[in-house]
Design a protein around this motif. Structure first.
Motif, PDB file in Angstrom:
ATOM      1  N   GLU A   1      28.508  31.802  37.877  1.00  0.00           N
ATOM      2  CA  GLU A   1      29.198  30.530  37.270  1.00  0.00           C
ATOM      3  C   GLU A   1      30.156  30.924  36.261  1.00  0.00           C
ATOM      4  O   GLU A   1      29.758  31.731  35.111  1.00  0.00           O
ATOM      5  N   CYS A   2      31.368  30.645  36.118  1.00  0.00           N
ATOM      6  CA  CYS A   2      32.344  31.163  35.340  1.00  0.00           C
ATOM      7  C   CYS A   2      33.190  29.963  34.778  1.00  0.00           C
ATOM      8  O   CYS A   2      33.425  28.931  35.145  1.00  0.00           O
ATOM      9  N   ASP A   3      33.751  30.352  33.522  1.00  0.00           N
ATOM     10  CA  ASP A   3      34.593  29.111  32.853  1.00  0.00           C
ATOM     11  C   ASP A   3      35.919  29.410  32.987  1.00  0.00           C
ATOM     12  O   ASP A   3      36.371  30.522  33.466  1.00  0.00           O
ATOM     13  N   SER A   4      36.636  28.292  32.938  1.00  0.00           N
ATOM     14  CA  SER A   4      38.224  28.140  33.300  1.00  0.00           C
ATOM     15  C   SER A   4      38.789  29.232  32.185  1.00  0.00           C
ATOM     16  O   SER A   4      38.207  29.504  30.999  1.00  0.00           O
ATOM     17  N   VAL A   5      39.964  29.736  32.434  1.00  0.00           N
ATOM     18  CA  VAL A   5      40.876  30.765  31.529  1.00  0.00           C
ATOM     19  C   VAL A   5      41.964  29.950  31.042  1.00  0.00           C
ATOM     20  O   VAL A   5      42.847  29.304  31.920  1.00  0.00           O
ATOM     21  N   ASN A   6      42.264  30.015  29.960  1.00  0.00           N
ATOM     22  CA  ASN A   6      43.610  29.364  29.250  1.00  0.00           C
ATOM     23  C   ASN A   6      44.167  30.412  28.206  1.00  0.00           C
ATOM     24  O   ASN A   6      43.107  30.883  27.379  1.00  0.00           O
ATOM     25  N   GLY A   7      45.461  30.385  28.171  1.00  0.00           N
ATOM     26  CA  GLY A   7      46.008  31.439  27.330  1.00  0.00           C
ATOM     27  C   GLY A   7      47.411  31.507  27.370  1.00  0.00           C
ATOM     28  O   GLY A   7      48.046  30.660  27.864  1.00  0.00           O
ATOM     29  N   LEU A   8      48.076  32.626  26.727  1.00  0.00           N
ATOM     30  CA  LEU A   8      49.593  32.495  26.508  1.00  0.00           C
ATOM     31  C   LEU A   8      49.878  33.790  27.395  1.00  0.00           C
ATOM     32  O   LEU A   8      49.186  34.956  27.303  1.00  0.00           O
TER      33      LEU A   8
ATOM     34  N   ASP B   1      24.926  42.803  43.903  1.00  0.00           N
ATOM     35  CA  ASP B   1      23.852  43.678  43.300  1.00  0.00           C
ATOM     36  C   ASP B   1      23.514  44.992  43.850  1.00  0.00           C
ATOM     37  O   ASP B   1      24.527  45.323  44.640  1.00  0.00           O
ATOM     38  N   ASP B   2      22.695  45.634  43.498  1.00  0.00           N
ATOM     39  CA  ASP B   2      22.306  46.923  43.896  1.00  0.00           C
ATOM     40  C   ASP B   2      22.003  47.208  45.522  1.00  0.00           C
ATOM     41  O   ASP B   2      21.764  48.313  45.777  1.00  0.00           O
ATOM     42  N   ASP B   3      21.809  46.373  46.204  1.00  0.00           N
ATOM     43  CA  ASP B   3      21.443  46.093  47.513  1.00  0.00           C
ATOM     44  C   ASP B   3      22.467  45.430  48.244  1.00  0.00           C
ATOM     45  O   ASP B   3      22.596  45.061  49.661  1.00  0.00           O
ATOM     46  N   ASP B   4      24.029  45.450  47.778  1.00  0.00           N
ATOM     47  CA  ASP B   4      25.164  45.029  48.558  1.00  0.00           C
ATOM     48  C   ASP B   4      25.299  43.691  48.640  1.00  0.00           C
ATOM     49  O   ASP B   4      26.068  42.993  49.485  1.00  0.00           O
ATOM     50  N   ALA B   5      24.166  42.764  48.226  1.00  0.00           N
ATOM     51  CA  ALA B   5      24.340  41.259  48.319  1.00  0.00           C
ATOM     52  C   ALA B   5      25.535  40.819  47.349  1.00  0.00           C
ATOM     53  O   ALA B   5      25.250  41.208  46.050  1.00  0.00           O
ATOM     54  N   SER B   6      26.329  40.083  47.755  1.00  0.00           N
ATOM     55  CA  SER B   6      27.313  39.617  46.637  1.00  0.00           C
ATOM     56  C   SER B   6      27.861  38.064  46.731  1.00  0.00           C
ATOM     57  O   SER B   6      27.213  37.422  47.786  1.00  0.00           O
ATOM     58  N   VAL B   7      28.231  37.615  45.784  1.00  0.00           N
ATOM     59  CA  VAL B   7      28.657  36.281  45.709  1.00  0.00           C
ATOM     60  C   VAL B   7      30.186  36.151  45.023  1.00  0.00           C
ATOM     61  O   VAL B   7      30.295  37.057  44.106  1.00  0.00           O
ATOM     62  N   THR B   8      31.117  35.366  45.317  1.00  0.00           N
ATOM     63  CA  THR B   8      32.561  34.941  44.826  1.00  0.00           C
ATOM     64  C   THR B   8      32.596  34.013  44.219  1.00  0.00           C
ATOM     65  O   THR B   8      31.959  32.872  44.861  1.00  0.00           O
ATOM     66  N   GLU B   9      33.480  33.815  43.300  1.00  0.00           N
ATOM     67  CA  GLU B   9      33.737  32.396  42.728  1.00  0.00           C
ATOM     68  C   GLU B   9      35.116  32.529  42.289  1.00  0.00           C
ATOM     69  O   GLU B   9      35.907  33.460  41.782  1.00  0.00           O
ATOM     70  N   ASP B  10      36.137  31.477  42.464  1.00  0.00           N
ATOM     71  CA  ASP B  10      37.287  31.202  42.383  1.00  0.00           C
ATOM     72  C   ASP B  10      37.424  30.488  40.836  1.00  0.00           C
ATOM     73  O   ASP B  10      36.701  29.565  40.691  1.00  0.00           O
ATOM     74  N   VAL B  11      38.214  30.925  40.167  1.00  0.00           N
ATOM     75  CA  VAL B  11      38.292  30.498  38.789  1.00  0.00           C
ATOM     76  C   VAL B  11      39.920  30.182  38.485  1.00  0.00           C
ATOM     77  O   VAL B  11      40.748  31.119  38.849  1.00  0.00           O
ATOM     78  N   GLU B  12      40.093  29.163  37.967  1.00  0.00           N
ATOM     79  CA  GLU B  12      41.689  28.674  37.680  1.00  0.00           C
ATOM     80  C   GLU B  12      42.055  29.284  36.354  1.00  0.00           C
ATOM     81  O   GLU B  12      41.088  28.975  35.315  1.00  0.00           O
ATOM     82  N   ALA B  13      43.035  29.772  36.318  1.00  0.00           N
ATOM     83  CA  ALA B  13      43.683  30.308  34.968  1.00  0.00           C
ATOM     84  C   ALA B  13      44.933  29.626  34.970  1.00  0.00           C
ATOM     85  O   ALA B  13      45.912  29.566  35.411  1.00  0.00           O
ATOM     86  N   LEU B  14      45.084  29.010  33.609  1.00  0.00           N
ATOM     87  CA  LEU B  14      46.397  28.091  32.902  1.00  0.00           C
ATOM     88  C   LEU B  14      47.009  29.246  32.008  1.00  0.00           C
ATOM     89  O   LEU B  14      46.559  29.198  30.790  1.00  0.00           O
TER      90      LEU B  14
END
Length: 288
Positions: free
Chosen positions: A55-62, A129-142
């Protein structure tokens, strides 16, 4: 802590256990009666790997400034170790240098990046993980546009009215290109040159403002109060005049003058040299 359910010399035994890592394990069940006699039975347990949950937080910046992506994750395989990759969505290479912290049960991912232009971006985070199981998540950046910083200076330290004053642009922009300059000299005069000169027609305190615009349309403004000092008029006497004593002089042009402050109003008088002071009629226009 197994549960035994028995009656008339037969029964069942059940036990619960959580494996902290996937693998193949040998289970052995030993049953012992009240007289100490026992029997054992072994079997094989196949424990599959479980993918982590991210779980990731959205990204905001300049634009032009460092932004940080923060994620947390969990994994039922508490013995697993993990790595993270981030595609920042702006065409730069995949970032494989993210920090994965899984000490003391915190389990976080953090990664930093600088975007070169304002826009909305989709960040793709992959945790493996170290057994090659993976998860992906899309995160919005403004990422928002960063305004330019307007700045300028003048060369003359104590300019006077009538002086040609050089105003030099010293504005900066961290990413975008500055494309327009607008000067307001505080006397209803303006200029659109990057570096400009200006002549003030009268002394006084003027607010000089420079507004710069970048190629994304963002603006920055800098204003400074500038003191313009009064310039002394320059008087030039005419040729000597010869008159007879006792004559009444009805009209005599005694001098001409110039003044760089062409908006100034002037007053004059004549000291005759033999006593007496007379007011003078002045005819002037545009500082002469």
């Amino acid at each position: 802590e197994c549960n035994v359910d028995e009656a008339l010399g037969s029964g069942t035994a059940s036990c619960n256990h959580i494996y902290d890592d996937n693998g193949t394990y040998t289970l052995t069940l030993t049953v012992t009666d009240k007289d100490g006699a026992s029997g054992s039975k072994s079997d094989i347990a196949y424990i599959d790997n479980a993918a982590p949950v991210l779980e990731c937080d959205s990204v905001n910046g300049l634009e032009g400034e460092l932004v940080t992506l923060e994620c947390s994750f969990s994994d039922s395989g508490t013995a697993d170790t993990h790595t993270a990759n981030v595609n920042w969505g702006d065409g730069t290479p995949v970032d494989k240098e993210c920090n994965v912290d899984e000490e003391n049960g915190s389990r976080t991912v953090s990664c930093s990046h600088t975007y070169s232009d304002d826009n909305g971006y989709t960040i793709i985070v992959e945790l493996t993980d170290d057994d090659d199981a993976s998860v992906t998540e899309d995160v919005e950046a403004l990422i928002e546009d960063q305004s330019p910083t307007a700045s300028f200076f003048q060369v003359q330290e104590e300019p006077e009215e009538g002086d040609e004053i050089q105003f030099t642009d010293a504005s900066t922009s961290s990413v975008d290109k500055i494309t327009n300059w607008t000067w307001d000299f505080g006397d209803e005069s303006s200029s659109v040159q990057q570096n400009s000169t200006h002549v003030y027609l009268d002394n006084g305190l003027y607010k000089v403002c420079l507004t710069v615009t970048d190629d994304d349309g963002s603006t920055g403004t800098k204003c400074e109060d500038k003191s313009i000092f009064n310039a002394n008029p320059v008087v030039t006497a005419t040729d000597d005049k010869t008159v007879n004593e006792g004559d009444i002089i009805m009209s005599l042009q005694v001098a001409s003058f110039t003044d760089n402050g062409i908006l100034d109003i002037h007053y004059a008088s004549i000291i005759w040299g033999a006593g007496g002071v007379s007011p003078v009629i002045i005819s002037d226009a545009d500082g002469s």
